[in-house]
Design a protein around this motif. Structure first.
Motif, short mmCIF file in Angstrom:
data_model
loop_
_atom_site.label_atom_id
_atom_site.label_comp_id
_atom_site.label_asym_id
_atom_site.label_seq_id
_atom_site.Cartn_x
_atom_site.Cartn_y
_atom_site.Cartn_z
N ASP A 476 10.68 29.10 66.42
CA ASP A 476 10.35 29.18 67.84
C ASP A 476 10.78 30.54 68.39
N ASP A 477 10.18 30.94 69.52
CA ASP A 477 10.47 32.24 70.10
C ASP A 477 11.95 32.40 70.42
N ASP A 478 12.55 31.36 71.02
CA ASP A 478 13.95 31.47 71.40
C ASP A 478 14.86 31.57 70.17
N GLN A 479 14.47 30.95 69.06
CA GLN A 479 15.26 31.05 67.85
C GLN A 479 15.21 32.46 67.27
N ILE A 480 14.06 33.10 67.32
CA ILE A 480 13.92 34.47 66.81
C ILE A 480 14.83 35.41 67.59
N ALA A 516 11.20 41.97 68.63
CA ALA A 516 9.94 42.13 69.37
C ALA A 516 8.76 42.19 68.42
N LYS A 517 8.89 42.89 67.28
CA LYS A 517 7.80 42.98 66.32
C LYS A 517 7.56 41.63 65.63
N THR A 518 8.64 40.86 65.44
CA THR A 518 8.47 39.53 64.85
C THR A 518 7.69 38.63 65.81
N LEU A 519 8.03 38.69 67.10
CA LEU A 519 7.29 37.91 68.11
C LEU A 519 5.84 38.38 68.19
N ALA A 520 5.63 39.70 68.10
CA ALA A 520 4.26 40.23 68.17
C ALA A 520 3.45 39.76 66.97
N ARG A 528 4.09 46.11 72.90
CA ARG A 528 4.04 46.46 74.32
C ARG A 528 3.77 45.22 75.17
N ARG A 529 2.87 44.37 74.73
CA ARG A 529 2.57 43.16 75.50
C ARG A 529 3.72 42.15 75.42
N ILE A 530 4.47 42.15 74.32
CA ILE A 530 5.63 41.26 74.21
C ILE A 530 6.66 41.63 75.26
N PHE A 531 6.92 42.94 75.41
CA PHE A 531 7.89 43.37 76.42
C PHE A 531 7.35 43.14 77.84
N GLN A 532 6.05 43.26 78.01
CA GLN A 532 5.48 42.96 79.33
C GLN A 532 5.63 41.49 79.68
N LYS A 533 5.52 40.63 78.69
CA LYS A 533 5.60 39.19 78.93
C LYS A 533 7.02 38.71 79.10
N PHE A 534 7.95 39.17 78.23
CA PHE A 534 9.31 38.64 78.23
C PHE A 534 10.34 39.57 78.85
N GLY A 535 9.92 40.78 79.23
CA GLY A 535 10.85 41.71 79.84
C GLY A 535 11.63 42.50 78.80
N ASP A 536 12.40 43.47 79.29
CA ASP A 536 13.15 44.34 78.38
C ASP A 536 14.22 43.57 77.60
N ALA A 537 14.75 42.48 78.18
CA ALA A 537 15.79 41.70 77.52
C ALA A 537 15.22 40.60 76.63
N THR A 548 15.87 24.10 82.84
CA THR A 548 15.23 25.27 82.24
C THR A 548 16.27 26.37 82.06
N ALA A 549 16.32 26.91 80.86
CA ALA A 549 17.28 27.98 80.56
C ALA A 549 16.52 29.14 79.93
N PHE A 550 17.16 30.31 79.92
CA PHE A 550 16.55 31.49 79.33
C PHE A 550 17.45 32.01 78.21
N ILE A 551 16.86 32.20 77.04
CA ILE A 551 17.55 32.79 75.91
C ILE A 551 17.10 34.24 75.81
N SER A 552 18.02 35.18 75.96
CA SER A 552 17.66 36.59 75.97
C SER A 552 18.44 37.36 74.91
N PHE A 553 17.95 38.54 74.59
CA PHE A 553 18.61 39.39 73.61
C PHE A 553 19.86 40.00 74.26
N PRO A 554 21.03 39.94 73.60
CA PRO A 554 22.29 40.42 74.22
C PRO A 554 22.40 41.94 74.23
N THR A 555 21.68 42.58 75.16
CA THR A 555 21.66 44.03 75.23
C THR A 555 22.98 44.56 75.79
N VAL A 556 23.57 45.53 75.10
CA VAL A 556 24.81 46.17 75.56
C VAL A 556 24.44 47.32 76.48
N VAL A 557 25.07 47.39 77.64
CA VAL A 557 24.80 48.44 78.62
C VAL A 557 25.92 49.47 78.64
#
Length: 664
Positions: A476-480, A516-520, A528-537, A548-557
């Motif tokens: 599933d997308d959230d698992q990836i 992102a490439k795995t989802l694509a 590009r469309r994956i990031f447009q759909k799910f955002g930068d995170a 409803t919850a959101f699973i996002s990539f843990p981006t370090v800032v």
């Protein structure tokens, strides 16, 4: 319910806080039911507990009756460990590591033995192990070992990286037993340990006897390895006491001569009646003397001042030496001879190196270590007046650490100045500032090796360009996103303290774009469309029941480096082990009735490999286990048989005899 059995183990911990305490009658602790219950509670949810042993058994159907049979065999000394099933796990260098998978009954007995050995040798009231030993110990690990180097290895000039060749596989049983006999005067318990060591294993279904070594994968092996290699810790401690000398380093003759010249010129500057030209000449002379002093070696490395540092994690160890190189070579050879003569181990010379701490990098626990900055000179070339002609007025040779070069409008300097103010915390907890030279330990993440490792796992190519993981496209997308984020989180947490922490942005980029490439690839679209759909995170929406919850990539800032950011837990109180054991025993469901029919006869634990997520894919009785969020529930023999036959696949939560107790 009495805590008498667990309190007896606590008494053993307190007694062994006394140095050299000799223990007798440990074998009778193997009769205590509560210890087996605690051992089961520790192992029941560990990944791999449902991996079948060589006899095909798992922890499924474990019960109090199983414990009673084990204790009965222990009492008449008829208990025998079964051969483990050996598998070969691939390593990062392309080789394999042998791993033994023992039957679940043996794992429980080994855990009880480990608890007793830990009470004897690594008591929270006072451990017998060295403070320089960090592997396989409570509240110690890679970060405590690396923190010890960061805090205590300032000024080290030579680092010896040591590696014991196949330490687990080459431990001599007789030497280990003789070491154990110093603290344990109970031959029945010693014989039980020998049985575990000589149980053997199956290699491609062929029985193999264990003549030497402690089996990797065995629960009791790590502490036995620490007990064995503690002899090495004591030997190195003896070397430190023998070789360390001097109160402080003596300065060199040239340095002292320059210092006297500087003081003489400074005294002349203070004389009255000086004109401007005379003062200008004196200042020019003083500046030249200061430059000459910086270029000379301030400290004399003549062996009059020697300090040694040591740290060990499992079979990897490091010795730091503030002294001449010949001493480092001598110590390496002495350790090699001791290991061969007294322990029967071989120093792996391919992985054992003697490195200059300032000019080279040591590699320990996946981290590159260096002390201070290298004293190299930078040549700055100015404008050219013609072909192959240098402008001598604008061409300078500068010391990279003590002076600044000027290139393209920018001042350039290598390393810190000769002095630096740092905050020190001493052994008494006092906090103060101290001026130190440029010999502080520096630690770096090996980003090139990390990229190679990610390449071997399919996240990128050899040049570090992200790739989609074809093996994850069925998830599933959230698992990836979650699994790619877990890899990043593990690396970021491990290398949280390194001096090149910002360089890990490359690792984050690879893992993020790999996800992102795995989802694509899964959705047959572009990155590009994956990031447009799910955002930068890469925030993936996930519905759980009505929420409803959101699973996002843990981006370090924040990539600001912090050399003190080690992940080390607080040291618990000495009686923490007793409190934890009581909690585990109290929460155990081994005494519960069957949760389906309520029967108290022949109740055993029904196990599943893991709790799957809720959804249409989770069917049968496993769906009920997912609702309870439990991997084990008690069931009587008739109900257990029906579960495996699928008769209870349509069972509802309300149909259970005690659903609240089952979910607790």
């Amino acid at each position: 319910m009495s805590n008498k059995d667990l309190e007896r183990l606590e008494t053993l911990r307190k007694l062994n806080a006394k140095p050299g305490w000799v223990n007798g009658d440990l074998y009778r602790l193997m009769y205590k039911t509560d210890l087996y219950v605690v051992a089961y509670q520790k192992l029941k949810s560990v990944p791999g507990n449902m991996t079948p042993g060589p006899d095909g058994t798992t922890l499924d159907e474990f019960s109090l009756r199983t414990i009673e049979r084990i204790i009965s065999n222990i009492k008449d000394e008829s208990f025998q460990f079964s051969r483990a099933r050996r598998v070969h796990i691939p390593k990062a260098n392309g080789k394999t590591r042998p791993l033994g998978i023992a039957p679940p009954r043996d794992k429980i007995v080994q855990e009880v033995m480990r608890m007793i050995l830990e009470a004897v040798y690594d008591s929270p009231y006072g451990s017998s192990f060295s403070d320089d030993s960090h592997g396989f110990r409570a509240k110690r690990g890679c970060h405590t070992a690396l923190k010890s180097i960061r805090n205590n290895w300032s000024g080290v000039t030579w680092i010896i990286e040591g590696d014991v060749k196949a330490a687990f596989d080459c431990i001599d049983h007789d030497i280990l037993i003789n070491i154990l006999r110093r603290r344990i005067k109970d031959e029945r318990f010693i014989n039980l340990i020998r049985k575990a060591l000589t149980a053997g294993y199956y290699e491609f279904k062929t029985p193999v006897d264990s003549v030497v070594g402690t089996p990797q994968g065995s629960i009791v092996s790590p502490i036995l390895c620490n007990i064995f290699l503690h002899e090495l810790d004591e030997f190195v401690a003896g070397l430190i006491g023998t070789h360390e000398k001097g109160d402080k380093k003596r300065t060199s003759t040239e340095y002292n001569y320059r210092q006297k010249q500087i003081e003489r010129v400074r005294s002349k500057l203070g004389e009255p009646g000086q004109d401007a030209d005379e003062r200008k000449e004196l200042l020019k002379e003083l500046k030249a003397l200061l430059t000459a002093q910086k270029q000379s070696s301030p400290m004399r490395d003549d062996g009059s001042f020697i300090r040694m540092k040591y740290v060990r994690y499992a079979d990897d160890w490091c010795v730091g030496i503030n002294g001449p190189k010949h001493l480092a070579v001598q110590i390496r050879d002495e350790v090699k001879a001791f290991m061969a003569d007294k322990l029967g181990l071989t120093l792996n010379m391919e992985k054992t190196h003697t490195r200059h701490a300032k000019a080279e990098e040591a590699f320990f626990l996946g981290t590159r270590i260096k002390v201070g900055a290298n004293s190299q000179k930078v040549v700055r070339i100015g404008d050219k007046n013609g072909p192959l002609t240098l402008n001598k007025e604008k061409t300078h040779i500068r010391h990279a650490k003590d002076e600044e070069a000027f290139f393209l409008g920018t001042r350039i300097k290598v390393g810190a100045n000769s002095q630096k103010v740092v905050r020190i915390v001493d052994k008494n907890g006092r906090n103060y500032q101290k001026r130190v030279t440029g010999w502080l330990p520096q630690m770096f993440a090996p980003c090139d090796k990390l990229v190679t490792r990610l390449n071997s796992r399919g996240f990128c190519d050899l040049d570090g360009r992200p790739l989609g993981k074809a093996a994850w496209m069925f998830l599933d997308d959230d698992q990836i996103v979650s699994m790619a984020g877990a890899v990043l989180r593990g690396l970021i947490n491990f290398y949280s303290f390194v001096d090149n922490y910002p360089d890990l942005r490359r690792i984050q980029y690879i893992l993020k774009y790999s996800a992102a490439k795995t989802l694509a690839g899964k959705h047959r679209t572009s990155v590009r469309r994956i990031f447009q759909k799910f955002g930068d995170a890469l925030a993936i929406e996930k519905k759980r029941k009505a929420k409803t919850a959101f699973i996002s990539f843990p981006t370090v800032v924040d990539w600001k480096r912090d050399p003190t950011r080690f992940k080390i837990g607080e040291v618990p109180s000495p009686d923490y082990a007793l409190q934890k054991s009581i909690t585990l025993r109290t929460r155990s469901k081994l005494w519960m009735n069957c949760v389906i029919c309520g029967s108290d006869e022949k109740v055993a634990m029904h196990h599943i490999r893991h709790v799957k997520k809720m959804g249409e894919k989770v069917t049968g009785f496993n769906r009920l286990m997912a609702i309870l969020n439990r991997k084990q529930i008690p069931a009587c023999t008739p109900c257990h048989v029906k579960i495996h036959k699928g008769i209870y696949d349509g069972l509802k939560l309300s149909d259970l005899h005690d659903p609240i107790a089952a979910a607790r």
